[in-house]
Design a protein around this motif. Structure first.
Motif, PDB file in Angstrom:
ATOM      1  N   ASP A 164      94.985  43.748 -23.031  1.00  0.00           N
ATOM      2  CA  ASP A 164      93.939  41.900 -23.332  1.00  0.00           C
ATOM      3  C   ASP A 164      92.467  42.024 -22.462  1.00  0.00           C
ATOM      4  OD1 ASP A 164      95.852  40.054 -23.882  1.00  0.00           O
ATOM      5  OD2 ASP A 164      96.770  40.559 -22.595  1.00  0.00           O
ATOM      6  N   GLU A 165      92.357  41.744 -21.260  1.00  0.00           N
ATOM      7  CA  GLU A 165      91.177  42.467 -20.603  1.00  0.00           C
ATOM      8  C   GLU A 165      90.549  43.717 -20.818  1.00  0.00           C
ATOM      9  OE1 GLU A 165      88.874  41.847 -16.366  1.00  0.00           O
ATOM     10  OE2 GLU A 165      90.522  41.433 -16.597  1.00  0.00           O
TER      11      GLU A 165
ATOM     12  N   ASN B 106      86.569  43.997 -19.632  1.00  0.00           N
ATOM     13  CA  ASN B 106      85.707  42.845 -19.201  1.00  0.00           C
ATOM     14  C   ASN B 106      86.270  41.788 -20.824  1.00  0.00           C
ATOM     15  OD1 ASN B 106      84.976  41.892 -16.453  1.00  0.00           O
ATOM     16  ND2 ASN B 106      83.415  41.537 -17.077  1.00  0.00           N
TER      17      ASN B 106
ATOM     18  N   ASP C 167      89.587  35.783 -20.698  1.00  0.00           N
ATOM     19  CA  ASP C 167      90.613  35.184 -22.021  1.00  0.00           C
ATOM     20  C   ASP C 167      90.809  33.627 -22.329  1.00  0.00           C
ATOM     21  OD1 ASP C 167      92.985  35.064 -22.622  1.00  0.00           O
ATOM     22  OD2 ASP C 167      93.698  34.149 -20.695  1.00  0.00           O
TER      23      ASP C 167
ATOM     24  N   SER D 203      83.523  37.689 -14.645  1.00  0.00           N
ATOM     25  CA  SER D 203      84.107  37.407 -16.357  1.00  0.00           C
ATOM     26  C   SER D 203      83.341  37.995 -17.540  1.00  0.00           C
ATOM     27  CB  SER D 203      84.836  36.351 -16.076  1.00  0.00           C
ATOM     28  OG  SER D 203      84.044  35.349 -16.425  1.00  0.00           O
TER      29      SER D 203
END
Length: 121
Positions: free
Chosen positions: A67-68, A43, A46, A19
């Motif tokens: 989001d990502e 990448n 969260d 991540s």
């Protein structure tokens, strides 16, 4: 952790998804304030600080999608005031000052009226 010891007779195989790093993502997201138009970042982790800087950027008028994989457009900043409730929760919030500093010299910026006069020679 210094090392990981695997006990067993079978070799390990497979893939591990790494991540994104929060401390790298925060200044990268803030860098979108320096560029006109859409920027895409992949990448993005969260995490609470990421959610906070996203709220902070949105409160300034930054548009974002995803989001990502996050798309950010900071070409239409509508405010130069950051909510203390957001700023106080994250030391990295100082990163949003880059837009204020940029707006200091940019005609038509909503931040220009709040900027101090430039120091003389």
């Amino acid at each position: 952790m210094d090392k990981m010891v695997i006990v067993g007779g079978k070799p390990l195989e497979g893939e591990v998804l790494i991540s994104g790093a929060k401390n790298a993502a925060l200044p990268i997201l803030a860098s979108a304030l320096l560029v006109e138009g859409w920027n895409t970042f992949h990448n993005i982790p969260d995490l609470l600080d990421i959610k906070t800087i996203k709220k902070l950027l949105q409160s300034l008028g930054v548009r974002m999608e995803g989001d990502e994989t996050l798309r950010i457009d900071a070409s239409r900043i509508t405010s130069c005031e950051a909510s203390y409730d957001l700023v106080r929760t994250m030391r990295a919030s100082i990163l949003v000052l880059v837009r204020w500093w940029r707006g200091w010299a940019k005609p038509g910026s909503p931040c220009r009226a709040a900027a101090p006069s430039a120091p003389g020679p």
